[in-house]
Design an enzyme around this catalytic site. Structure first.
Site, PDB file in Angstrom:
ATOM      1  N   ASP A 389       0.818  -1.215   0.000  1.00 34.12           N
ATOM      2  CA  ASP A 389       0.000   0.000   0.000  1.00 34.12           C
ATOM      3  C   ASP A 389       0.848   1.260   0.000  1.00 34.12           C
ATOM      4  O   ASP A 389       0.503   2.250   0.601  1.00 34.12           O
ATOM      5  CB  ASP A 389      -0.975  -0.009   1.178  1.00 34.12           C
ATOM      6  CG  ASP A 389      -0.272  -0.277   2.496  1.00 34.12           C
ATOM      7  OD1 ASP A 389       0.964  -0.402   2.483  1.00 34.12           O
ATOM      8  OD2 ASP A 389      -0.955  -0.367   3.526  1.00 34.12           O
ATOM      9  N   ASP A 470       7.017  -4.854  13.455  1.00 29.47           N
ATOM     10  CA  ASP A 470       7.689  -3.547  13.505  1.00 29.47           C
ATOM     11  C   ASP A 470       7.851  -3.057  14.937  1.00 29.47           C
ATOM     12  O   ASP A 470       8.873  -2.477  15.296  1.00 29.47           O
ATOM     13  CB  ASP A 470       6.985  -2.510  12.627  1.00 29.47           C
ATOM     14  CG  ASP A 470       5.502  -2.422  12.897  1.00 29.47           C
ATOM     15  OD1 ASP A 470       4.931  -3.381  13.449  1.00 29.47           O
ATOM     16  OD2 ASP A 470       4.900  -1.400  12.546  1.00 29.47           O
TER      17      ASP A 470
END
Lengths: 659, 461
Positions: A389, A470
């Site tokens: 994205d 992350d």
């Protein structure tokens, strides 16, 4: 010789004549000799026959041998060809469409192609596009036209569908509340007679051909506001056309063959499939001079958002210095459509059986993708990690090419990222400027192989931990005080609105206004000053020349920063210890930048732009740069607002905004 | 007159038929004894014009691939063997017309070329051109082994072999892939169901019976028989490498099943040990390869590879095997130079030699030397305090390449027998308590070292 018998192989009439001759010759004295002669001839004959038979035998044996030998090379697994599609030879399709409050389904020739009876999901108009020649499902969408703007998306989608395709509509629950006239008119133009009169909680099914006939329509009116229309079931037949009619006639090239394969399978990608003047699928951007990242593998992490992937790959393949051979798309799950997109662009794609759920699934997908990348490119020292994205800046590779040597040489670096968390339209200005930050922004970044292989891979969170990759990478145990290099103006743009931790509101608030570089070939300045020690010198120089702002004013006000351009200003905020971000968070909030957790800091210093001036924020006394504060200045303290209900939800969102 | 004539004719006929029969018998016997049957080449090889056909096909093929800028190199063992004989001459005289067709006309069914995967972009255009030139082609694809070790990744299948056929000659193009561990790999050739089994006599291919592992070759552009072609710089060493190139893939599926049963130890200690063992193994491999000493994974390290495709975290050392015939006195100084001091030395070159080197933080490198007998292979063990000798027996084995912790290393090809000899039929069950003197199922008591030899055969540092 007495035992000699007539050869059974010899033909009967001959046998008889021979027999007579023999009987006659017996009278003769030469009879015995003759007998011997005949015997010899026969003997010869038999030998010849045996000979020939042997030759034939050996030859056949040799053949069999060959075949047997080839069996060594047989694949152990049986590859049974599955018939591609049962309807390929049929001329007529039976279509069944069901619409009701709690369930919709569509069956084509007895095969259910859509079934949705999940609670509180799938409300609105479901649309299915079928190929008019094969009956394949080419697209499936649901537009929640109970909510605003979804009807616009539907119109956009319907306009993109090629002429001649078969369209199937069905409503689940409610689909009329925000269905505006424009949308109703589009439906009417497709042949629906009921669409213009659709109203609250009506049930509706419709099958038609784009630009052609209507095959069937059923409608049930809702009798009262509080009740739904009766379920409707539409059964109809659709006549298939020939394959030639369903295809465009592009010139026969390698590219167009890929395009043809793609366009006969899926719908909803706009002009890439238009018969006249289709949009290109090969971009040939200018190569980069002295490209240091030409041989660096690029891993694109993808899920099942094929439209996003399409947009992402377009921008990636248009970036200068891109090397398509190094790109691998990793798809989390066995989804066909993302793979179709990958093949359209002639790239290689790898599918990954999903492991675990939610964030842990993403995390496992990342691990598998990174390991596979380094397996596929064993020579690589780095890998570029992208997500489906993201838009990729035209100078993305140029930016990396100019900075990648730092990652190789400076041990204190953790990554190079294309994303500046604080780089919004109003806070980023200089495309040639880079920073060092203590946080790991992700969203288009470079990973060092040694970091992955020696540190991250062996202790990557296991599936049951349900961690975000992350967030895990940002933990001090992993980061170990190392920093990332980021640009002032991001080289990637996060356009994803639907996602695991993403929604429209969140995107609008934190991502939409992000600045994105569109200038090609930006020459980065002072790349060498990004090294560990040089950067400190650079910061001290910067603080030395910075003008201290008037700390009596409200830092949230625009007037806090003078109306100048190109100057350097500094302000001091209160920051009691290293982890005290109370004032910073309030400041970030009023500056409308990332405030969900702390990003973009370097030793208690934040660097951004305000009104085209470089704007430095120093946390006192925790930051080592506190010494630069004139004694007359009192650091600004901003009180957090009293706890609201919403505050609890914030960490959860912040935890995973990048998925 | 007539009488004699007839008799002579009769005798002659009988004789001929007898000769015929004998010939036939001989032929049949010849055929039977040579089951692998060179029937075809016998039939074909005798035809005239074949020699130049081969040359022409090769020439056409080289034209095809150079028109698509695909760098291939010659790996045909037959031609390289011929080339190797004249290598000096070929190296010194680049270009220039050659008087006769010496190499590419040699009788054979195939000419084999290699292609590095990363040097070309899988273009379909190549095959269309090939068809236009009259080639029939066959592509053999398979799963990508570089993704095999990964949990449930399924990539697109990769091409492993191509065969281009023209007239009676065929070109076998072997695709080489670079893999972790800095080596080249080619896949096995396996025909799928629908494929034409008679496309070429597959059995005669020189590559494809097994997968193979090779070092990256240095190439040399030469002109032989008026054709410009790349060959390995040192053909004889390439041919030597080829004869021992068989590669074994780790049993990833079984390893996954193993981890399902016995979940992997993910503790920090295990992670640390694996990291150390990996770097120790890399260092040992580097040292031994520099010396040119052939070694393989032995004992626990071999079991780790075979059972779980990884280092067993509770094994606490790294074990290698070396044939005593490959022993070099330089081994000890070389390891010491690499930063691995000798920890102990048991036995002597003539009997039961065993070396131990100290890696960082308690990780030990054990090198066992193997002695080959007529029907078995063994290595020895020594108990330091008592001077007792032990003998570990293994069935005979050969060596194969494999990939382990990003390293190309040898393992016994007959790994299962090897592991079973060492660990018994229950090798699949992890055992944490292991006694090297009694646990192995192939251990034999082998007497005691004479006390006067102890200083020599039991050295502890």
């Amino acid at each position: 010789m007495d035992e000699w018998k007539p050869n059974p192989a010899v033909k009967p009439h001959k046998k008889r004549s021979w027999y007579l001759a023999w009987k006659y010759k017996l009278m003769n004295q030469r009879a015995l000799r003759k007998l011997c002669q005949t015997g010899a001839v026969l003997f010869l004959l038999v030998t010849v026959i045996v000979n020939i038979k042997l030759i034939l035998d050996t030859r056949r044996a040799a053949y069999e041998e060959e075949e047997e030998s080839a069996q060594d090379y047989d694949d152990e697994m049986l590859h049974v060809e599955v018939p591609r599609h049962p309807v390929s030879n049929k001329k007529v399709l039976d279509v069944e469409v069901y619409s009701s409050r709690s369930k919709v389904y569509v069956a084509v020739d007895g095969t259910t192609v859509l079934e949705d009876e999940a609670r509180e999901q799938g409300r609105g108009i479901h649309v299915i596009v079928l190929n008019q020649a094969t009956g394949h499902v080419m697209a499936k969408r649901v537009f929640d036209t109970y909510s605003p703007h979804e009807d616009e998306a539907m119109v956009l989608f319907l306009n993109m569908v090629a002429r001649g395709r078969i369209l199937i509509f069905t409503i689940k629950d409610e689909g009329s509340f925000h269905l505006k006239d424009t949308a109703k008119n589009v439906l009417k133009s497709l042949g629906s007679q009921v669409a213009p009169f659709l109203s609250w909680r009506d049930m509706w099914t419709f099958v038609g051909k784009k630009g052609g006939e209507a095959y069937g329509e059923k409608h049930a009116k809702s009798p009262a506001l509080s009740t739904w229309g009766d379920p409707v079931l539409l059964k109809t037949e659709v006549h298939l056309t020939s394959v030639e009619d369903a295809e465009c006639h592009w010139p026969d090239t390698e590219l167009n063959r890929r395009r043809k394969r793609f366009c006969s399978k899926v719908e909803g990608y706009g002009s890439v499939c238009s018969c006249k003047d289709p949009t290109p699928i090969e971009f040939n951007p200018d190569p980069l001079k002295d490209n240091k990242v030409f041989d660096v593998p690029v891993a694109v992490i993808a899920g099942n958002r094929p439209n996003y992937l399409y947009r992402m790959l377009r921008s990636l393949l248009s970036a200068q210095g891109v090397n398509p051979q190094m790109i691998t798309v990793f798809i989390d799950g066995y989804y066909e459509e993302p793979m179709d997109v990958v093949e359209l662009f002639g790239l290689s794609g790898i599918q990954h059986t999903p492991i675990s759920i939610k964030n842990a699934r993403v995390s496992q997908h990342y691990k598998a993708s990174l390991t596979a990348t380094f397996n596929l490119f064993p020579d690589a020292k780095f890998a570029v990690v992208l997500e489906e994205d993201l838009d990729i800046s035209v100078d993305f590779f140029s930016f990396l090419s100019q900075s990648i040597h730092l990652l190789e040489e400076d041990e204190s670096l953790y990554c190079i990222s294309a994303w500046n968390d604080q780089g919004y339209e109003h806070t980023a200005e200089d495309p040639s400027l880079l920073y060092r930050v203590e946080t790991m922004p992700g969203l288009g970044w470079v990973l060092r192989k040694s970091l992955y292989k020696d540190e991250l891979e062996p202790k990557w969170p296991t599936p049951e931990k349900l961690w975000d990759w992350d967030m895990w990478m940002r933990m001090p145990e992993q980061r170990k005080g190392r920093e990332c290099i980021i640009p002032d103006i991001s080289r990637s743009y996060h356009f994803g609105i639907v996602g695991l931790n993403m929604n429209g509101y969140f995107h609008e608030a934190y991502f939409k206004k992000h600045k994105f570089n569109t200038v090609p070939n930006v020459q980065l300045k002072n790349v060498e000053s990004l090294r560990k020690d040089a950067y400190e010198t650079e910061i001290h120089r910067l603080l030395g020349e910075a003008e201290v702002l008037d700390h009596s004013k409200n830092p949230c006000e625009d007037s806090f920063v003078p109306d100048t351009e190109g100057k350097v200003y500094v302000m001091f905020i209160r920051m009691e210890q290293e982890a005290d971000f109370t004032t910073w968070t309030q400041l970030a909030k009023c500056l409308h930048i990332w405030d969900l957790d702390v990003r973009g800091n370097h030793k208690g210093l934040w660097r951004l732009f305000r009104k085209k001036n470089h704007f430095l924020v120093v946390g006192v006394p925790a930051s080592p740069y506190s010494s630069k504060k004139p004694s007359s200045v009192t650091p600004i303290y901003m009180e957090p607002p009293a706890k609201e209900e919403g505050a609890v939800a914030v960490p959860a969102v912040a935890a995973a905004e990048q998925t | 007159m007539q009488k004699i004539n007839k008799n002579v004719v009769l005798a002659l006929l009988s004789l001929t038929s007898l000769v015929f029969l004998l010939f036939q018998l001989y032929y049949y016997k010849f055929y039977l004894s040579q089951k692998n049957g060179a029937v075809f080449s016998k039939v074909r090889g005798s035809q005239s014009g074949q020699d130049s056909t081969r040359w022409h096909v090769v020439k056409k093929f080289l034209g095809l691939i150079s028109s698509h800028n695909i760098p291939v190199y010659l790996i045909d063992p037959l031609i390289l063997g011929l080339v190797d004989k004249d290598i000096e001459q070929i190296r010194s005289s680049p270009g220039g017309p050659s008087p006769e067709c010496k190499y590419f006309c040699a009788p054979r069914d195939f000419t084999t070329f290699a292609l590095l995967d990363k040097t070309w972009k899988h273009e379909m255009g190549l095959f269309r051109t090939a068809e236009k030139m009259g080639f029939q082609w066959l592509k053999i694809i398979s799963k990508d082994p570089r993704l095999d070790g990964m949990d449930d990744l399924s990539g697109i299948e990769i091409p492993l072999h191509y065969i281009f056929k023209l007239a009676s000659h065929a070109i076998h193009l072997v695709v080489f892939y670079e893999r972790s561990g800095n080596y080249l790999w080619h896949g096995p050739l396996r025909l799928k169901q629908h494929m034409d089994r008679k496309f070429v006599p597959f059995r005669k291919l020189h590559f494809g019976r097994y997968p193979g592992a090779y070092e990256k070759p240095e190439l040399l552009l030469v002109s032989i028989d008026d054709l410009k072609v790349q060959i390995p710089k040192n053909p004889s060493s390439f041919l030597e490498e080829m004869s021992h190139s068989r590669f074994l893939e780790c049993r990833y599926r079984e390893a996954r099943a193993f981890f399902q049963l016995y979940p992997d130890d993910a503790s920090l200690d295990a992670v640390e040990f694996r990291k150390k063992a990996k770097s120790l193994l890399h260092l040992a491999a580097l040292t031994l390869n520099n010396l040119g000493v052939k070694f393989w994974l032995s004992s626990g390290t071999c079991l780790g590879w075979y059972r779980q495709c990884n280092v067993i975290p509770h094994s606490k050392d790294v074990d290698l095997g070396i044939f005593i015939t490959d022993y070099k006195a330089d081994i000890i100084p070389a390891f010491q130079k690499a930063g691995l001091p000798l920890k102990h030395k048991f036995g002597k070159v003539e009997d039961s030699l065993e070396l131990s080197f100290q890696g960082e933080d308690d990780v030990k490198l054990d090198i066992f030397f193997f002695y080959e007998e007529d029907d078995h292979i063994w290595n020895g063990g020594t108990q330091a305090k008592s001077g007792k000798k032990f003998k570990y027996l293994f069935p005979k084995f050969t060596l194969c390449w494999t990939e382990f912790v990003e390293l190309k290393v040898h393992v016994p090809c007959e790994t299962r027998q090897y592991v079973e000899a060492n660990y018994g039929p229950d090798w699949k069950v992890p055992v944490k308590r292991w006694d090297w003197k009694s646990s192995p199922s192939n251990v034999q008591y082998n007497g005691v070292w004479p006390v006067d030899e102890w200083d020599d055969v039991i050295q502890i540092y």
